[in-house]
Write an enzyme that holds these catalytic residues in place. Structure first.
Site, PDB file in Angstrom:
ATOM      1  N   GLY A 184     -37.118   7.824  14.027  1.00  0.00           N
ATOM      2  CA  GLY A 184     -36.432   8.886  13.780  1.00  0.00           C
ATOM      3  C   GLY A 184     -35.254   9.039  14.959  1.00  0.00           C
ATOM      4  O   GLY A 184     -35.598   8.207  16.244  1.00  0.00           O
ATOM      5  N   TYR A 185     -34.419   9.743  14.868  1.00  0.00           N
ATOM      6  CA  TYR A 185     -33.694   9.839  16.197  1.00  0.00           C
ATOM      7  C   TYR A 185     -34.193  10.559  17.397  1.00  0.00           C
ATOM      8  O   TYR A 185     -34.140   9.949  18.404  1.00  0.00           O
ATOM      9  CB  TYR A 185     -32.442  10.910  15.865  1.00  0.00           C
ATOM     10  CG  TYR A 185     -31.141  10.594  14.717  1.00  0.00           C
ATOM     11  CD1 TYR A 185     -31.076   9.111  14.787  1.00  0.00           C
ATOM     12  CD2 TYR A 185     -30.944  11.456  14.034  1.00  0.00           C
ATOM     13  CE1 TYR A 185     -30.225   8.651  13.751  1.00  0.00           C
ATOM     14  CE2 TYR A 185     -29.737  10.977  12.914  1.00  0.00           C
ATOM     15  CZ  TYR A 185     -29.637   9.590  13.072  1.00  0.00           C
ATOM     16  OH  TYR A 185     -28.404   9.111  11.968  1.00  0.00           O
ATOM     17  N   CYS A 211     -34.123  22.387  19.397  1.00  0.00           N
ATOM     18  CA  CYS A 211     -33.009  22.169  20.537  1.00  0.00           C
ATOM     19  C   CYS A 211     -32.168  23.497  20.695  1.00  0.00           C
ATOM     20  O   CYS A 211     -32.070  23.961  21.836  1.00  0.00           O
ATOM     21  CB  CYS A 211     -32.173  21.062  19.711  1.00  0.00           C
ATOM     22  SG  CYS A 211     -31.524  21.315  18.021  1.00  0.00           S
ATOM     23  N   ASN A 238     -29.067  17.794  22.102  1.00  0.00           N
ATOM     24  CA  ASN A 238     -30.064  18.253  21.103  1.00  0.00           C
ATOM     25  C   ASN A 238     -31.209  17.244  21.279  1.00  0.00           C
ATOM     26  O   ASN A 238     -32.363  17.631  21.110  1.00  0.00           O
ATOM     27  CB  ASN A 238     -29.788  18.348  19.859  1.00  0.00           C
ATOM     28  CG  ASN A 238     -28.870  17.254  19.144  1.00  0.00           C
ATOM     29  OD1 ASN A 238     -27.850  16.956  19.673  1.00  0.00           O
ATOM     30  ND2 ASN A 238     -29.247  16.751  18.214  1.00  0.00           N
TER      31      ASN A 238
END
Length: 341
Positions: free
Chosen positions: A11-12, A147, A308
């Site tokens: 994932g990011y 975030c 974020n």
């Protein structure tokens, strides 16, 4: 070297954890876990890591002994992994939302399901070095906040802790598309997102519960998706408490953050970047905070910005790891951001 396994590595947030740890002088990533891409090279999913690593993704069952586990998995899936790994590793850091709230009823309200491990909620230390540094030094379980929650609670905690502001506050959050994750749905296709300013949570965003938990304030939050890929900005609207003044608010921020390595107070009367702006923070672990006061009234607006995926996620986790291990907090986190972008 500390051996680290990263779950949800495709994932990011997982990719950012890998990027930071691969450049960290004291860590060795021994497992990058992905249920979607087992056997594939990490740099086939995270092309920015080409030549930085030869790792391949693995299944969870292939993970053997490690010193630290970082969970960058989706909400609700982390609960089972915590049960599995909490007693098998020296330190577990969870970046999902599963252990951010201490109240199981609040979790059910904001996440829509009952918590599967409520007995563990009080065992997690909040992953906020600026507020819980002493507890983090001996923690075995750490939960990194969301975030927009990180930006909001860091923005509001100093005046709230000194009772300088009213109990109710409105937090207006804006976030880029990466906040929806690497498997986001139709609403985050480029054709749908480009040019949009989409209010996706006009009321009851789950991060309002986190901000309230850490500040003691009555938080009402809205959230809007903007065209940026990375970045979070929160604009917090409140009023001074009776007897408080703007000078006391400025002093509260100086006292709270003057020695913090990743908090920067932004106080410029002119210029393009006189208020906190996510664009110049991309890739960095900084949170910029500023406030605007109407000197003739009790109105106060506090603004905070961060990346974020870094200070709002992976970077905060690495900062917590550094605190826990007694390393300099800047290890793996020295990148200052770019300008222009």
């Amino acid at each position: 070297m500390i051996r680290v396994a990263v779950f949800g590595a495709a994932g990011y947030i997982g990719g950012e954890v890998l990027r930071l740890l691969l450049g960290h002088p004291e860590t060795e990533v021994t497992a990058a876990v992905s249920s979607r891409f087992p056997g594939k090279r990490v740099d086939s999913v995270h092309p920015n890591l080409r030549s930085a690593t030869d790792l391949t993704f693995c299944d969870a069952e292939q993970v053997t002994e490690c010193d630290v586990v970082l969970l960058a998995t989706p909400h609700r899936s982390a609960m089972a992994l915590v049960r599995q790994w909490a007693s098998r590793t020296e330190l577990l850091i969870d970046l999902s939302g599963d252990f951010r709230l201490r109240d199981a009823d609040a979790y059910k309200r904001y996440y829509g399901v009952a918590h599967e491990a409520p007995e563990l909620l009080d065992s997690f230390v909040p992953g906020i070095p600026e507020l819980h540094r002493d507890e983090l030094r001996t923690a075995r379980l750490i939960s990194v906040p969301g975030c927009m929650a990180t930006a909001g609670l860091l923005a509001l905690r100093p005046p709230a802790a000194r009772r300088l502001i009213a109990s109710r506050v409105l937090v207006d959050g804006r976030t880029g598309s990466s906040g929806s994750g690497a498997t986001a749905g139709e609403g985050n296709l480029h054709a749908e997102r480009s040019g949009a300013m989409r209010v996706f949570a006009p009321v009851a965003h789950r991060h309002e519960a986190e901000i309230a938990q850490h500040t003691g304030l009555d938080v009402r939050m809205t959230a809007t998706g903007v065209e940026a890929v990375r970045g979070v900005q929160v604009v917090c609207h409140t009023e001074l408490a009776p007897g408080a003044d703007h000078r006391a608010v400025r002093a509260a921020y100086r006292e709270a953050y003057s020695d913090e390595p990743f908090i920067r107070m932004v106080s410029h009367k002119r210029g393009v970047y006189r208020y906190p702006e996510p664009k110049i923070l991309l890739g960095s672990n900084f949170c910029d905070i500023g406030h605007a006061a109407d000197e003739g009234s009790d109105r106060l607006v506090v603004i905070a910005a961060l990346d974020n995926l870094v200070k709002g996620g992976a970077g905060n986790a690495v900062q917590c790891l550094n605190v826990r291990m007694g390393w300099p907090e800047s290890y793996g986190l020295s990148f200052p951001g770019l300008h222009p972008m």
